[in-house]
Scaffold this motif. Structure first.
Motif, PDB file in Angstrom:
ATOM      1  N   PRO A  17      -2.998   0.273 -14.729  1.00 22.12           N
ATOM      2  CA  PRO A  17      -2.605  -0.570 -13.567  1.00 22.12           C
ATOM      3  C   PRO A  17      -1.101  -0.149 -13.494  1.00 22.12           C
ATOM      4  O   PRO A  17      -0.452  -0.010 -14.474  1.00 22.12           O
ATOM      5  CB  PRO A  17      -2.912  -1.924 -14.021  1.00 22.12           C
ATOM      6  N   PRO A  18      -0.768  -0.046 -12.222  1.00 25.23           N
ATOM      7  CA  PRO A  18       0.720   0.315 -11.801  1.00 25.23           C
ATOM      8  C   PRO A  18       1.735  -0.739 -12.436  1.00 25.23           C
ATOM      9  O   PRO A  18       2.984  -0.282 -12.610  1.00 25.23           O
ATOM     10  CB  PRO A  18       0.739   0.131 -10.252  1.00 25.23           C
ATOM     11  N   ASP A  19       1.444  -1.990 -12.959  1.00 22.99           N
ATOM     12  CA  ASP A  19       2.092  -3.013 -13.210  1.00 22.99           C
ATOM     13  C   ASP A  19       2.281  -2.936 -14.906  1.00 22.99           C
ATOM     14  O   ASP A  19       2.996  -3.577 -15.290  1.00 22.99           O
ATOM     15  CB  ASP A  19       2.212  -4.340 -13.070  1.00 22.99           C
ATOM     16  N   ALA A  20       1.526  -1.859 -15.570  1.00 20.96           N
ATOM     17  CA  ALA A  20       1.362  -1.936 -16.995  1.00 20.96           C
ATOM     18  C   ALA A  20       2.942  -0.940 -17.368  1.00 20.96           C
ATOM     19  O   ALA A  20       3.384  -0.058 -16.602  1.00 20.96           O
ATOM     20  CB  ALA A  20       0.328  -1.041 -17.182  1.00 20.96           C
ATOM     21  N   PRO A  21       3.469  -1.540 -18.613  1.00 17.68           N
ATOM     22  CA  PRO A  21       4.772  -0.739 -19.054  1.00 17.68           C
ATOM     23  C   PRO A  21       4.377   0.648 -19.270  1.00 17.68           C
ATOM     24  O   PRO A  21       3.249   0.913 -19.729  1.00 17.68           O
ATOM     25  CB  PRO A  21       4.905  -1.693 -20.254  1.00 17.68           C
ATOM     26  N   GLY A  22       5.195   1.446 -19.135  1.00 15.19           N
ATOM     27  CA  GLY A  22       5.061   2.852 -19.611  1.00 15.19           C
ATOM     28  C   GLY A  22       4.114   3.778 -18.475  1.00 15.19           C
ATOM     29  O   GLY A  22       3.694   4.610 -19.171  1.00 15.19           O
ATOM     30  N   VAL A  23       3.966   3.071 -17.396  1.00 15.39           N
ATOM     31  CA  VAL A  23       3.013   3.733 -16.592  1.00 15.39           C
ATOM     32  C   VAL A  23       3.703   4.413 -15.090  1.00 15.39           C
ATOM     33  O   VAL A  23       4.610   3.527 -14.583  1.00 15.39           O
ATOM     34  CB  VAL A  23       1.831   3.092 -16.119  1.00 15.39           C
ATOM     35  N   GLY A  24       3.464   5.799 -14.859  1.00 11.03           N
ATOM     36  CA  GLY A  24       4.070   6.107 -13.666  1.00 11.03           C
ATOM     37  C   GLY A  24       3.291   6.880 -12.891  1.00 11.03           C
ATOM     38  O   GLY A  24       2.341   7.358 -13.130  1.00 11.03           O
ATOM     39  N   GLU A  25       3.808   7.103 -11.673  1.00 13.91           N
ATOM     40  CA  GLU A  25       3.065   7.876 -10.799  1.00 13.91           C
ATOM     41  C   GLU A  25       3.147   9.319 -11.148  1.00 13.91           C
ATOM     42  O   GLU A  25       4.180   9.962 -11.516  1.00 13.91           O
ATOM     43  CB  GLU A  25       3.459   7.895  -9.261  1.00 13.91           C
ATOM     44  N   CYS A  45      -7.917  10.702  -6.982  1.00 14.87           N
ATOM     45  CA  CYS A  45      -6.960   9.700  -6.938  1.00 14.87           C
ATOM     46  C   CYS A  45      -7.290   8.769  -5.518  1.00 14.87           C
ATOM     47  O   CYS A  45      -6.529   8.043  -4.996  1.00 14.87           O
ATOM     48  CB  CYS A  45      -5.773  10.542  -6.411  1.00 14.87           C
ATOM     49  N   GLY A  46      -8.358   8.754  -5.011  1.00 16.34           N
ATOM     50  CA  GLY A  46      -8.849   8.101  -3.903  1.00 16.34           C
ATOM     51  C   GLY A  46      -8.166   8.548  -2.559  1.00 16.34           C
ATOM     52  O   GLY A  46      -7.947   7.636  -1.557  1.00 16.34           O
ATOM     53  N   GLY A  47      -7.714   9.691  -2.661  1.00 13.06           N
ATOM     54  CA  GLY A  47      -7.019  10.281  -1.379  1.00 13.06           C
ATOM     55  C   GLY A  47      -5.544   9.950  -1.306  1.00 13.06           C
ATOM     56  O   GLY A  47      -4.987  10.225  -0.348  1.00 13.06           O
ATOM     57  N   THR A  48      -4.952   9.393  -2.066  1.00 15.00           N
ATOM     58  CA  THR A  48      -3.602   9.100  -2.358  1.00 15.00           C
ATOM     59  C   THR A  48      -2.733  10.352  -2.909  1.00 15.00           C
ATOM     60  O   THR A  48      -1.427  10.429  -2.280  1.00 15.00           O
ATOM     61  CB  THR A  48      -3.258   7.942  -3.142  1.00 15.00           C
ATOM     62  N   GLY A  49      -3.474  11.296  -3.386  1.00 14.04           N
ATOM     63  CA  GLY A  49      -2.474  12.337  -4.000  1.00 14.04           C
ATOM     64  C   GLY A  49      -1.845  12.167  -5.234  1.00 14.04           C
ATOM     65  O   GLY A  49      -1.107  13.022  -5.924  1.00 14.04           O
ATOM     66  N   LYS A  50      -1.929  10.969  -5.890  1.00 15.95           N
ATOM     67  CA  LYS A  50      -1.177  10.363  -6.870  1.00 15.95           C
ATOM     68  C   LYS A  50      -2.064   9.581  -7.585  1.00 15.95           C
ATOM     69  O   LYS A  50      -2.876   9.064  -7.318  1.00 15.95           O
ATOM     70  CB  LYS A  50       0.062   9.634  -6.410  1.00 15.95           C
ATOM     71  N   VAL A  51      -1.830   9.799  -8.751  1.00 18.82           N
ATOM     72  CA  VAL A  51      -2.291   8.846  -9.825  1.00 18.82           C
ATOM     73  C   VAL A  51      -1.474   8.427 -10.768  1.00 18.82           C
ATOM     74  O   VAL A  51      -0.418   8.838 -10.950  1.00 18.82           O
ATOM     75  CB  VAL A  51      -3.419   9.944 -11.033  1.00 18.82           C
ATOM     76  N   LEU A  52      -1.808   7.343 -11.592  1.00 14.52           N
ATOM     77  CA  LEU A  52      -0.887   6.595 -12.403  1.00 14.52           C
ATOM     78  C   LEU A  52      -1.354   6.829 -14.052  1.00 14.52           C
ATOM     79  O   LEU A  52      -2.266   7.001 -14.182  1.00 14.52           O
ATOM     80  CB  LEU A  52      -1.228   5.129 -12.360  1.00 14.52           C
ATOM     81  N   GLN A  53      -0.229   7.631 -14.727  1.00 13.16           N
ATOM     82  CA  GLN A  53      -0.521   7.994 -15.931  1.00 13.16           C
ATOM     83  C   GLN A  53       0.560   7.344 -16.805  1.00 13.16           C
ATOM     84  O   GLN A  53       1.413   6.910 -16.468  1.00 13.16           O
ATOM     85  CB  GLN A  53      -0.309   9.397 -15.892  1.00 13.16           C
ATOM     86  N   GLY A  54       0.216   7.125 -17.877  1.00 14.50           N
ATOM     87  CA  GLY A  54       0.990   6.634 -18.927  1.00 14.50           C
ATOM     88  C   GLY A  54       1.963   7.669 -19.377  1.00 14.50           C
ATOM     89  O   GLY A  54       1.646   8.857 -19.612  1.00 14.50           O
ATOM     90  N   ILE A  55       3.229   7.173 -19.328  1.00 12.87           N
ATOM     91  CA  ILE A  55       4.544   8.293 -19.474  1.00 12.87           C
ATOM     92  C   ILE A  55       5.161   7.880 -21.020  1.00 12.87           C
ATOM     93  O   ILE A  55       5.979   8.673 -21.320  1.00 12.87           O
ATOM     94  CB  ILE A  55       5.393   8.335 -18.477  1.00 12.87           C
ATOM     95  N   GLY A  56       4.761   6.866 -21.618  1.00 11.70           N
ATOM     96  CA  GLY A  56       5.351   6.598 -22.781  1.00 11.70           C
ATOM     97  C   GLY A  56       4.336   7.175 -24.117  1.00 11.70           C
ATOM     98  O   GLY A  56       3.298   7.777 -23.872  1.00 11.70           O
ATOM     99  N   GLY A  57       5.162   7.329 -25.261  1.00 10.10           N
ATOM    100  CA  GLY A  57       4.602   7.862 -26.378  1.00 10.10           C
ATOM    101  C   GLY A  57       4.182   9.124 -26.487  1.00 10.10           C
ATOM    102  O   GLY A  57       4.849  10.134 -25.882  1.00 10.10           O
ATOM    103  N   GLY A  58       3.029   9.551 -26.512  1.00  4.54           N
ATOM    104  CA  GLY A  58       2.658  10.929 -26.754  1.00  4.54           C
ATOM    105  C   GLY A  58       1.928  11.580 -25.402  1.00  4.54           C
ATOM    106  O   GLY A  58       1.708  12.868 -25.656  1.00  4.54           O
TER     107      GLY A  58
END
Ligand SMILES: [Zn+2]
Length: 58
Positions: A17-25, A45-58
């Protein structure tokens, strides 16, 4: 006070979810940010062209 808003439904390509820590578009790799694949709305992506991915850690 505002009533609690229902959480936005996650797209299949979203890892968290977008409000999760370490997550970015990030640009959707399925449609490369266009939101469409072969003339159809991208289902990853549901047509948004963007997905939310974890950017923290590995
Ligand atoms: Zn996409």
């Amino acid at each position: 006070m505002q009533p609690n808003e229902p959480p936005e439904p996650l797209n299949p390509g979203d890892e968290a979810p977008p409000d999760a820590p370490g997550v970015g578009e990030d640009i959707c790799s399925a449609c490369r940010g266009t939101g469409q694949v072969e003339g159809q709305q991208c289902t990853v992506c549901g047509g948004t062209g963007k997905v939310l991915q974890g950017i923290g850690g590995g």
